[in-house]
Design a protein around this motif. Structure first.
Motif, mmCIF file in Angstrom:
data_model
loop_
_atom_site.group_PDB
_atom_site.id
_atom_site.type_symbol
_atom_site.label_atom_id
_atom_site.label_comp_id
_atom_site.label_asym_id
_atom_site.label_seq_id
_atom_site.Cartn_x
_atom_site.Cartn_y
_atom_site.Cartn_z
ATOM 1 N N VAL A 24 0.805 -1.135 0.038
ATOM 2 C CA VAL A 24 0.083 -0.016 0.085
ATOM 3 C C VAL A 24 0.800 1.347 0.062
ATOM 4 N N PRO A 25 1.960 1.321 0.706
ATOM 5 C CA PRO A 25 2.667 2.457 0.860
ATOM 6 C C PRO A 25 3.527 2.750 -0.610
ATOM 7 N N ILE A 28 0.627 4.069 -3.125
ATOM 8 C CA ILE A 28 0.367 5.561 -2.771
ATOM 9 C C ILE A 28 1.691 6.327 -3.229
ATOM 10 N N ILE A 31 1.247 6.557 -7.020
ATOM 11 C CA ILE A 31 0.217 7.720 -7.414
ATOM 12 C C ILE A 31 0.623 9.255 -6.956
ATOM 13 N N PHE A 32 1.115 9.255 -5.969
ATOM 14 C CA PHE A 32 1.861 10.567 -5.681
ATOM 15 C C PHE A 32 2.595 11.133 -6.973
#
Length: 143
Positions: A24-25, A28, A31-32
């Motif tokens: 998950v990190p 994310i 995406i960032f």
């Protein structure tokens, strides 16, 4: 010691718990980075167009089109929806070349296909249009 979840027994997620906490990190972060890259690219396009020299040339309007983009975010608490319409005008130059320009000065409703005149072009934008009205002897006698 039995492998488990911080010493409190087996993980409630089974083997997937470790994967979720590590994936998950990363997801994310990807995406960032993608959003930052999109902002930089769009900002560079804007700066390129905004700093381009304004050129005025005789053209004929050959087409117009709209591009409507919808965005929505629906969850349990909020329903958010928005749209944005982009207007484009295609110009034909005296040498026969055609190019589509983004209308940034709300000219779309003021011009019609077939209009001829002087267009002010700045990068990929059309920023002004002054219609050329033919002289009496050049007007069509159809009316």
């Amino acid at each position: 010691m039995v492998s488990g979840f911080d010493g409190f027994g087996p993980s409630p997620f089974g083997g997937a718990g470790d994967f979720m906490f590590s994936a998950v990190p990363v997801f994310i972060g990807i995406i960032f980075v993608a959003v930052i890259i999109m902002l930089i690219v769009n900002g560079a396009k804007y700066v390129k167009n905004a700093t381009s020299t304004r050129e005025s040339t005789f053209v004929r309007i050959v087409s117009k089109r709209m591009d409507v983009r919808h965005h929505s975010n629906m969850n349990d608490h909020n329903n958010f929806s928005s749209s944005h319409t982009y207007y484009y005008i295609t110009l034909e130059f005296e040498n026969g070349e055609r190019k589509e320009y983004l209308d940034v000065k709300n000219l779309y409703g003021l011009v019609a296909e077939g209009d001829e005149g002087y267009a002010a072009i700045q990068g990929d934008w059309i920023v002004a249009f002054e219609r050329s009205i033919p002289r009496q002897d050049e007007r069509s006698t159809r009316y």
